[in-house]
Design a protein around this motif. Structure first.
Motif, short mmCIF file in Angstrom:
data_model
loop_
_atom_site.label_atom_id
_atom_site.label_comp_id
_atom_site.label_asym_id
_atom_site.label_seq_id
_atom_site.Cartn_x
_atom_site.Cartn_y
_atom_site.Cartn_z
N ILE A 343 -2.92 -43.74 4.13
CA ILE A 343 -2.82 -43.93 5.58
C ILE A 343 -3.34 -42.70 6.31
N PHE A 344 -3.02 -41.53 5.80
CA PHE A 344 -3.54 -40.30 6.41
C PHE A 344 -5.05 -40.19 6.23
N LYS A 345 -5.55 -40.58 5.07
CA LYS A 345 -6.99 -40.49 4.84
C LYS A 345 -7.76 -41.44 5.76
N LYS A 346 -7.23 -42.64 5.95
CA LYS A 346 -7.89 -43.62 6.81
C LYS A 346 -7.82 -43.23 8.28
N GLY A 347 -6.69 -42.66 8.70
CA GLY A 347 -6.50 -42.38 10.10
C GLY A 347 -6.83 -40.96 10.53
N ALA A 348 -7.01 -40.07 9.56
CA ALA A 348 -7.28 -38.66 9.90
C ALA A 348 -8.18 -38.06 8.82
N THR A 349 -7.66 -37.15 8.01
CA THR A 349 -8.44 -36.52 6.95
C THR A 349 -7.51 -35.89 5.93
N ILE A 350 -7.98 -35.73 4.71
CA ILE A 350 -7.25 -34.96 3.70
C ILE A 350 -8.10 -33.78 3.25
N SER A 351 -9.05 -33.40 4.08
CA SER A 351 -9.95 -32.29 3.78
C SER A 351 -9.59 -31.07 4.62
N ALA A 352 -9.28 -29.95 3.96
CA ALA A 352 -8.98 -28.72 4.70
C ALA A 352 -10.20 -28.22 5.45
N ALA A 353 -11.39 -28.53 4.96
CA ALA A 353 -12.61 -28.12 5.65
C ALA A 353 -12.79 -28.86 6.96
N MET A 354 -12.10 -29.97 7.12
CA MET A 354 -12.15 -30.74 8.36
C MET A 354 -10.88 -30.57 9.19
N GLY A 355 -9.74 -30.35 8.53
CA GLY A 355 -8.48 -30.36 9.26
C GLY A 355 -7.55 -29.20 9.03
N GLY A 356 -7.98 -28.18 8.27
CA GLY A 356 -7.06 -27.10 7.95
C GLY A 356 -6.06 -27.52 6.90
N CYS A 357 -5.09 -26.66 6.62
CA CYS A 357 -4.15 -26.93 5.53
C CYS A 357 -3.15 -28.03 5.88
N GLN A 358 -3.02 -28.37 7.17
CA GLN A 358 -2.18 -29.51 7.53
C GLN A 358 -2.68 -30.78 6.84
N ALA A 359 -3.98 -30.83 6.57
CA ALA A 359 -4.58 -32.00 5.94
C ALA A 359 -4.33 -32.03 4.43
N GLU A 360 -3.90 -30.93 3.87
CA GLU A 360 -3.63 -30.87 2.43
C GLU A 360 -2.14 -30.75 2.15
N ILE A 361 -1.54 -29.60 2.43
CA ILE A 361 -0.12 -29.43 2.19
C ILE A 361 0.68 -30.37 3.09
N GLY A 362 0.27 -30.53 4.33
CA GLY A 362 0.98 -31.43 5.24
C GLY A 362 1.00 -32.85 4.73
N VAL A 363 -0.16 -33.34 4.29
CA VAL A 363 -0.23 -34.72 3.79
C VAL A 363 0.55 -34.86 2.49
N SER A 364 0.41 -33.89 1.59
CA SER A 364 1.13 -33.99 0.31
C SER A 364 2.64 -33.96 0.53
N SER A 365 3.10 -33.16 1.49
CA SER A 365 4.53 -33.11 1.80
C SER A 365 5.00 -34.45 2.37
N ALA A 366 4.19 -35.06 3.22
CA ALA A 366 4.52 -36.37 3.77
C ALA A 366 4.58 -37.42 2.67
N MET A 367 3.61 -37.38 1.77
CA MET A 367 3.59 -38.31 0.64
C MET A 367 4.85 -38.19 -0.20
N ALA A 368 5.21 -36.95 -0.53
CA ALA A 368 6.38 -36.71 -1.39
C ALA A 368 7.67 -37.08 -0.68
N ALA A 369 7.75 -36.77 0.62
CA ALA A 369 8.97 -37.07 1.38
C ALA A 369 9.23 -38.57 1.41
N GLY A 370 8.18 -39.34 1.69
CA GLY A 370 8.35 -40.78 1.74
C GLY A 370 8.72 -41.36 0.39
N ALA A 371 8.06 -40.88 -0.66
CA ALA A 371 8.32 -41.39 -2.01
C ALA A 371 9.75 -41.08 -2.45
#
Length: 475
Positions: A343-371
């Motif tokens: 959902i994050f990849k489709k609606g935003a980005t998972i690339s730090a080169a495009m979105g900073g670390c929020q796109a990597e650690i932020g997304v992974s934390s969201a993934m883990a929290a939901g799971a």
């Protein structure tokens, strides 16, 4: 709409970066396949590789040059013995011969044939171009973009129609969190069950289980290796590995185990006061990213730089929350994590080169929290609430690696992301989602808006923040 399987979001590869290592490696493999398909492979007499933007600015620190040489040599990041990586690269550097596609030796000097350009290509911050000189004296150039998480595309997106067609075969096509919740309510199923039905449209249950077990085994082995390896990390920062001492101290020096699985069982018998829980979660996360930083094998989840968060939180559930946890729990966790990441990849980005670390650690934390929330008995609404909380408190996080290495602050950030994920799950479980003011889809939109507003200095270029505040010489 884009078709994204959980096996797109969770990929086995080699560190230290999914966008700077795994992506370029896969791009090189893809280029070879396309040359063969067009009957040009046998005509290649020389090769040059051009790196652009973030791939250029932090490519050396991310081993992008190594990845390209390994990909051009016909090796596969999932299968290559880790101990062979340095010998293959060293042989190319010393002999200036590259065994192109593992079948065609050609002259190749990495110092002159891999070119780093600071220029950014307009389509994406991570661009690379392969150039082949042919026997006809003509050249053949192909440009690829490593868009994060090991995903590689060309500007034309030639596979878009196929992806849309595949997406249409999903019984529950999902673009946003609201759509996912609608399916859960209509079908009276939890999120992992909805995701399983989608995966079944691509492969059978035996194939799904086999791949998921491979992913978990890789995660567990990675944590085990990281917790049993001492010394300094490569790259020049002289970062000391910490997982080894954490593991040793927490186990009280016990070594009554001889495999990753028996190690897991041993941890279940340790003292688990609050401080020990914090230390174990940090230990698991640090272990993965220390392995990642040393060109070890990890699971991109959703990126290599954030590979430690999901295994750390899943391991926390297995050794702290539920000692009876088995493969069925692992499957549910990975299903939910993968779907939230998509959902994050489709609606935003998972690339730090495009979105900073929020796109990597932020997304992974969201993934883990939901799971984690689903495994702890949360409703689908609470699952998405946990994912939103985790991302909300990573918004604006910059990517400013010192020396372009995936070490400082990257390794510790995995520990912080894992702890935040657990906290987010607990907050969601103790809340009524009807009272939530920020839905998941809004935080996805906000993350993308923040990414677009963020200065390029803080998007994996090592041109701002800690990357310039702390010099290599200071380390």
């Amino acid at each position: 709409m884009e078709s994204i399987s959980i096996f797109d979001m969770l990929k086995i590869g080699v560190g230290p970066s999914s966008s700077h290592t795994l992506g370029p490696w896969r791009a090189a493999e893809r280029w070879i396949a396309e040359l063969k398909a067009s009957k040009l492979f046998d005509e290649v007499t020389a090769i040059k590789v051009h790196m652009y933007g973030s791939l250029s600015l932090t490519g050396k620190g991310h081993a992008t040059d190594f990845a390209v040489m390994l990909g051009l040599s016909g090796t596969d990041p999932v299968e290559i013995p880790i101990e062979d990586i340095h010998s293959i690269v060293a042989d190319i550097q010393q002999t200036h011969i590259l065994n192109f596609g593992s079948s065609k030796p050609i002259c190749f000097n990495p110092e002159t044939d891999i070119l780093f350009h600071k220029k950014f290509l307009p389509f994406h911050a991570n661009g690379l171009q392969f150039e082949a000189l042919l026997t006809s004296n003509k050249s053949k150039k192909n440009t690829y973009y490593s868009i994060g998480g090991g995903f590689v595309v060309v500007k034309e997106r030639k596979n878009a129609k196929r992806n849309i067609a595949t997406f249409g075969t999903f019984p529950f096509p999902i673009q946003k969190g609201t759509e996912l919740l609608d399916y859960c309510r209509r079908e009276h199923k939890n999120i992992s069950a909805i995701v399983l039905e989608n995966e079944r449209s691509l492969r059978n249950d035996a194939e799904i289980d086999k791949e998921l077990k491979h992913i978990w085994d890789t995660m567990l082995e990675c944590m085990y290796i990281g917790c049993h390896t001492q010394g300094k990390l490569p790259g020049g920062l002289n970062v000391t590995r910490r997982a080894f001492d954490l593991n040793k101290n927490l186990l009280g020096g016990s070594k009554d185990y001889n495999s990753p699985q028996t190690w897991l069982t041993t941890i279940r018998n340790t003292e688990v006061k609050f401080r020990q829980i914090l230390q174990w979660v940090s230990c698991f996360a640090l272990a993965v990213n220390e392995v990642n930083a040393s060109l070890g094998r990890v699971v991109t989840a959703p990126t290599n730089g954030s590979a430690g968060v999901i295994p750390a939180v899943l391991m926390y559930y297995m050794v702290i929350e539920n000692h009876e946890a088995d493969f069925e729990h692992i499957k549910k966790f990975l299903f939910v994590a993968g779907e939230i990441g998509s959902i994050f990849k489709k609606g935003a980005t998972i690339s730090a080169a495009m979105g900073g670390c929020q796109a990597e650690i932020g997304v992974s934390s969201a993934m883990a929290a939901g799971a984690l929330t689903e495994l702890l008995g949360g409703t689908p609404e609470q699952v998405l609430m946990a994912a939103e909380i985790a991302m909300e408190h990573h918004l604006g996080l910059t990517c400013d690696p010192i020396g372009g290495l995936v070490q400082i602050p990257c390794i510790e950030r995995n520990s912080m992301g894992a702890i935040k994920a657990i906290n987010a799950a607990e907050l969601a479980l103790g809340s009524d989602p009807k009272d939530a003011k920020v839905p998941l889809d809004k935080v996805v939109e906000t993350m993308w808006a923040t990414a677009k507003d963020m200065s390029s200095k803080y998007k994996e270029t090592s041109e701002g923040g800690l990357a310039i505040g702390i010099n290599m010489s200071d380390c």
